[in-house]
Design a protein around this motif. Structure first.
Motif, mmCIF file in Angstrom:
data_model
loop_
_atom_site.group_PDB
_atom_site.id
_atom_site.type_symbol
_atom_site.label_atom_id
_atom_site.label_comp_id
_atom_site.label_asym_id
_atom_site.label_seq_id
_atom_site.Cartn_x
_atom_site.Cartn_y
_atom_site.Cartn_z
ATOM 1 N N ASN A 71 0.995 6.763 -7.583
ATOM 2 C CA ASN A 71 2.413 7.112 -7.537
ATOM 3 C C ASN A 71 2.721 8.354 -8.357
ATOM 4 O OD1 ASN A 71 2.905 4.851 -5.936
ATOM 5 N ND2 ASN A 71 3.360 3.534 -7.691
ATOM 6 N N MET A 114 -2.605 1.944 -8.970
ATOM 7 C CA MET A 114 -1.396 2.111 -8.163
ATOM 8 C C MET A 114 -0.407 3.043 -8.860
ATOM 9 S SD MET A 114 -1.917 0.557 -5.374
ATOM 10 C CE MET A 114 -0.244 0.726 -4.731
ATOM 11 N N ASN A 115 -0.275 2.895 -10.175
ATOM 12 C CA ASN A 115 0.611 3.793 -10.928
ATOM 13 C C ASN A 115 0.113 5.230 -10.878
ATOM 14 O OD1 ASN A 115 2.337 1.708 -11.690
ATOM 15 N ND2 ASN A 115 1.214 1.293 -13.583
ATOM 16 N N TYR A 135 -10.856 -6.518 -6.877
ATOM 17 C CA TYR A 135 -10.429 -5.772 -5.701
ATOM 18 C C TYR A 135 -11.439 -4.668 -5.404
ATOM 19 C CZ TYR A 135 -5.892 -7.940 -6.661
ATOM 20 O OH TYR A 135 -4.881 -8.840 -6.906
ATOM 21 N N LYS A 178 -9.077 -7.703 -1.389
ATOM 22 C CA LYS A 178 -9.243 -8.731 -2.427
ATOM 23 C C LYS A 178 -10.645 -9.312 -2.328
ATOM 24 C CE LYS A 178 -6.943 -11.337 -5.560
ATOM 25 N NZ LYS A 178 -8.006 -12.159 -6.137
ATOM 26 N N ASN A 227 -10.583 -4.975 -11.609
ATOM 27 C CA ASN A 227 -9.867 -6.231 -11.792
ATOM 28 C C ASN A 227 -8.372 -5.993 -11.570
ATOM 29 O OD1 ASN A 227 -8.896 -5.048 -14.146
ATOM 30 N ND2 ASN A 227 -10.307 -6.149 -15.479
ATOM 31 N N ALA A 228 -7.589 -7.061 -11.711
ATOM 32 C CA ALA A 228 -6.161 -6.979 -11.416
ATOM 33 C C ALA A 228 -5.440 -5.981 -12.315
ATOM 34 C CB ALA A 228 -5.525 -8.361 -11.540
ATOM 35 N N ARG A 229 -5.831 -5.949 -13.592
ATOM 36 C CA ARG A 229 -5.177 -5.035 -14.532
ATOM 37 C C ARG A 229 -5.430 -3.573 -14.148
ATOM 38 N NH1 ARG A 229 -6.494 -4.798 -21.019
ATOM 39 N NH2 ARG A 229 -5.226 -2.980 -21.508
ATOM 40 N N SER A 230 -6.685 -3.262 -13.834
ATOM 41 C CA SER A 230 -7.016 -1.891 -13.437
ATOM 42 C C SER A 230 -6.397 -1.538 -12.090
ATOM 43 C CB SER A 230 -8.534 -1.708 -13.388
ATOM 44 O OG SER A 230 -9.105 -1.793 -14.671
ATOM 45 N N MET A 231 -6.218 -2.534 -11.232
ATOM 46 C CA MET A 231 -5.594 -2.285 -9.929
ATOM 47 C C MET A 231 -4.171 -1.777 -10.116
ATOM 48 S SD MET A 231 -6.131 -2.482 -6.624
ATOM 49 C CE MET A 231 -5.159 -0.995 -6.413
ATOM 50 N N LYS A 232 -3.448 -2.365 -11.070
ATOM 51 C CA LYS A 232 -2.086 -1.911 -11.355
ATOM 52 C C LYS A 232 -2.084 -0.474 -11.876
ATOM 53 C CE LYS A 232 -0.268 -6.532 -12.386
ATOM 54 N NZ LYS A 232 0.326 -7.410 -13.429
ATOM 55 N N VAL A 233 -3.085 -0.159 -12.724
ATOM 56 C CA VAL A 233 -3.192 1.196 -13.258
ATOM 57 C C VAL A 233 -3.435 2.190 -12.129
ATOM 58 C CG1 VAL A 233 -4.525 2.735 -14.755
ATOM 59 C CG2 VAL A 233 -4.023 0.398 -15.504
#
Length: 217
Positions: free
Chosen positions: A63, A59-60, A80, A75, A51-57
């Motif tokens: 990095n 990406m971090n 995703y 998407k 989901n969107a929240r895990s997608m941000k994790v």
């Protein structure tokens, strides 16, 4: 013809893989669509749904170098599909491959990895021991392997009843059609239609509950 004396077992195991990207995913469910080992560079390529929240994790983590690479993001509705590259060494897959297991399913949730695989019974203690060296094995469920367990095994009439009920809106609220009308269209009694429909529903629900039991061991 050669017959093996070693029985196959279905193993469902939950492991907290310390340091792996999965250990940074909190309560969000991550479904694996598939994975492959790429020996030329010692990596695993995985397709996962997040989901969107895990997608941000994710990406971090990329990095920060905890994931080697993310080569594609697609998407998919509210979620995703992510194409991830990670190290193969000291991975759960590397150990399962070492013992020639057949991996059936993989899910990540609540910072743990849930693996379902088939292997010879005598190999299980060695597998668990090796997995304990790379993480915390929280729970193991071992059962006899039945290749037909995941099959729905619907009869032809059960499938017909189920398909026409779904297509004509029998499961809608409110119902768009009555059982009697569907039975007449199939040329059977209403009681017969309901009997076969309920059998089909029971098989589907049983299969779903068995899969959930395997995932949330």
């Amino acid at each position: 013809m050669y017959y093996s004396k070693y029985p196959y077992k279905l193993v469902n195991i939950r492991i907290l893989h310390s340091g792996c990207w999965t250990s940074f995913i909190d309560d969000n469910l991550v479904k694996s669509l598939g994975r492959s080992y790429q020996p030329e560079d010692g990596t695993i390529r995985s397709l996962v749904i997040v989901n969107a929240r895990s997608m941000k994790v994710l990406m971090n983590l990329k990095n920060e170098g905890k994931i080697k690479d993310i080569i594609n993001i697609h998407k998919y509705g509210n979620n995703y599909i992510v194409d991830i590259i990670q190290d193969y060494n000291n991975s759960v897959l590397s150990i399962l491959n070492k013992y020639d297991t057949v991996v059936l399913n993989t899910v990540k949730t609540k910072k743990t990895e849930l693996w379902s695989f088939v292997t010879y019974e005598y190999k299980i203690p060695k597998i668990i021991n090796d997995l304990s060296n790379i993480g915390i094995v929280e729970k193991v469920k071992i059962s006899d392997y039945d290749p037909n367990e995941k099959a729905l095994n619907l009869t032809q009439i059960e499938l017909k009843c189920l398909m026409i009920a779904a297509k004509m809106g029998y499961f809608d609220y409110p119902k768009k059609v009555k059982a009697k009308e569907l039975a007449q269209s199939l040329g059977i009694k209403e009681s017969t239609f309901i009997y076969h429909l309920r059998n089909a529903q029971r098989k589907i629900v049983t299969k779903l509950l068995n899969e959930l039991d395997a995932v949330y061991i």
